[in-house]
Design a protein around this motif. Structure first.
Motif, short mmCIF file in Angstrom:
data_model
loop_
_atom_site.label_atom_id
_atom_site.label_comp_id
_atom_site.label_asym_id
_atom_site.label_seq_id
_atom_site.Cartn_x
_atom_site.Cartn_y
_atom_site.Cartn_z
N LEU A 100 0.96 -1.44 -0.01
CA LEU A 100 0.10 0.03 0.08
C LEU A 100 0.87 1.24 0.10
O LEU A 100 2.10 1.12 -0.01
CB LEU A 100 -0.99 0.04 1.25
N HIS A 101 0.11 2.36 -0.16
CA HIS A 101 0.82 3.82 -0.01
C HIS A 101 0.89 4.10 1.30
O HIS A 101 -0.06 4.31 1.95
CB HIS A 101 0.23 4.69 -0.95
N LEU A 193 1.64 1.98 12.46
CA LEU A 193 0.53 2.29 12.05
C LEU A 193 0.51 3.95 11.62
O LEU A 193 -0.26 4.34 10.34
CB LEU A 193 -0.55 2.54 13.08
N GLU A 194 1.44 4.85 12.31
CA GLU A 194 1.53 6.17 11.80
C GLU A 194 2.30 6.20 10.44
O GLU A 194 2.07 7.41 9.59
CB GLU A 194 2.54 6.85 13.01
N ASP A 195 2.98 5.30 10.07
CA ASP A 195 3.63 5.34 8.69
C ASP A 195 2.62 4.93 7.59
O ASP A 195 2.67 5.41 6.41
CB ASP A 195 4.83 4.31 8.79
N MET A 196 1.31 4.23 8.14
CA MET A 196 0.74 3.91 6.92
C MET A 196 -0.73 4.52 6.88
O MET A 196 -1.40 4.42 5.99
CB MET A 196 0.18 2.35 7.19
N VAL A 197 -1.02 5.40 7.91
CA VAL A 197 -2.49 5.82 7.91
C VAL A 197 -2.43 7.17 8.24
O VAL A 197 -1.72 7.54 9.38
CB VAL A 197 -3.26 5.05 8.94
N HIS A 198 -2.95 8.16 7.67
CA HIS A 198 -2.76 9.49 7.74
C HIS A 198 -3.46 9.97 9.32
O HIS A 198 -4.40 9.34 9.75
CB HIS A 198 -3.71 10.26 6.97
N PHE A 199 -2.78 10.82 9.98
CA PHE A 199 -2.83 10.89 11.46
C PHE A 199 -4.53 11.19 11.86
O PHE A 199 -4.81 10.64 12.77
CB PHE A 199 -2.01 12.21 11.78
#
Length: 341
Positions: A100-101, A193-199
């Motif tokens: 994923l991005h 998670l912080e690397d993969m999902v916007h804050f």
């Protein structure tokens, strides 16, 4: 002695051989029993069939990577060179390596052979054991797979679980309430998670319990349905906790269990549920077991050397204990009391 030749027409020989043949020298050092001859855009290799095949597998991987990307960083070259000389897997294509991005536009993909195995195992099985040393990306890849499943609406929620076991420290002496005491143990999961999902999206997911991060003890009595569940640091789950966790699995759910059997922090009298689980579930249909090794480590290059040194020390200690036990038992004796030859 057998021979194999490559004609390098679609890649840069300079990228493969390195400036002043520096990379070629590394290749020769990796396979001292194989003779490498480089002339222009041709590479010849000569050696015994087994060793030549191992070298060929590595060179195939290097050429494949250069064909895809055009260049090889030193880090990536060393990573490919350090592999075990096994045939390159053809099950995962370049497109399939992508997961994923990330939240900041980064591309999250399987970057090592071990990570590709986790990705494939997760596609083929409902339960996956991802085992290996620190720094191999077990947790990171597992979280990425779970986030992808959530984004594609394959599951309704993600549940990330860790045993709250002290690594030589006492949890009770930490300041704050229970949540504040537990959070440091769950920090690696938050980081991934912080690397993969916007804050803002992550904050909303956490508030709505679409993504739940919890200590293992909180799973008792629950049924985990339509969820992607990850048990991280599973080597620190006791046998009873491990059984409890696995029997929580409900309909529409998948599980990835990560752990490092060499870093068990349980008290001496308690046995690891991960160790037992790997033994009793090996070969069970629907359960995949992936074993990563130091070549999959993606942290500082010294971490690989540190892991290998500790592994060597562990083997020395096991041999010493086995020798001590043999000496304590004394010579084997036959039924009439005579010493066996």
């Amino acid at each position: 002695m057998t021979e194999h030749s490559y004609l390098l027409e679609e890649i840069s020989p300079l990228e493969l051989f390195g400036v002043n043949n520096q990379r070629l020298d590394q290749l020769k050092g990796r396979f001292p029993q194989v003779k490498f001859i480089a002339r222009g855009n041709e590479l010849k290799m000569k050696g015994a069939q087994t060793k030549l095949q191992e070298a060929k597998n590595i060179v195939d991987g290097l050429i494949h990577e250069l064909s895809r990307r055009g260049v090889l960083t030193e880090e990536r070259y060393e990573e490919l060179l350090s592999k075990e000389g096994r045939p390159r897997s053809k099950r995962i294509t370049e497109e399939e390596e992508f997961v994923l991005h990330g939240a900041r536009g980064s591309v999250i993909r399987a970057r090592t052979a071990g990570q590709r195995e986790i990705l494939q195992a997760a596609r083929d099985n409902d339960i996956v054991f991802a085992l290996g040393p620190a720094g191999t990306g077990k947790t990171y890849m597992s979280v990425a797979i779970a986030v992808k499943a959530l984004k594609e609406k394959e599951v309704k929620k993600i549940i990330l679980v860790r045993p709250a076991v002290e690594a030589g420290e006492n949890l009770g002496f930490l300041p704050g309430d229970l949540k504040e005491k537990i959070d440091p143990y769950l920090r690696p999961l938050y980081d991934a998670l912080e690397d993969m999902v916007h804050f803002e999206k992550l904050k909303s997911y956490l508030e709505k319990n679409i993504i739940e991060i919890a200590p293992l003890a909180y799973m008792r009595g629950r049924t985990l349905s339509n969820a992607y569940v990850i048990l991280d640091e599973a080597q620190n789950a006791t046998e009873m906790q491990f059984r409890m966790f696995l029997t929580r699995l409900g309909k529409g759910s998948s599980v990835i269990i990560t752990g490092d059997e060499s870093q068990i922090d349980l008290p001496r009298k308690q046995r690891s549920g991960l160790v037992q689980g790997v033994r009793i579930f090996d070969g069970v249909e629907g359960i995949g077991i992936v074993r990563m090794n130091p070549t999959d480590v993606m942290r500082h290059k010294m971490v690989k050397k540190i892991i290998k040194a500790y592994k060597k020390e562990d083997e020395r200690r096991r041999e010493y204990r086995a020798q001590k036990e043999r000496e304590d038992r004394g010579p084997d004796r036959g039924p009439n009391g005579s010493t066996r030859p």
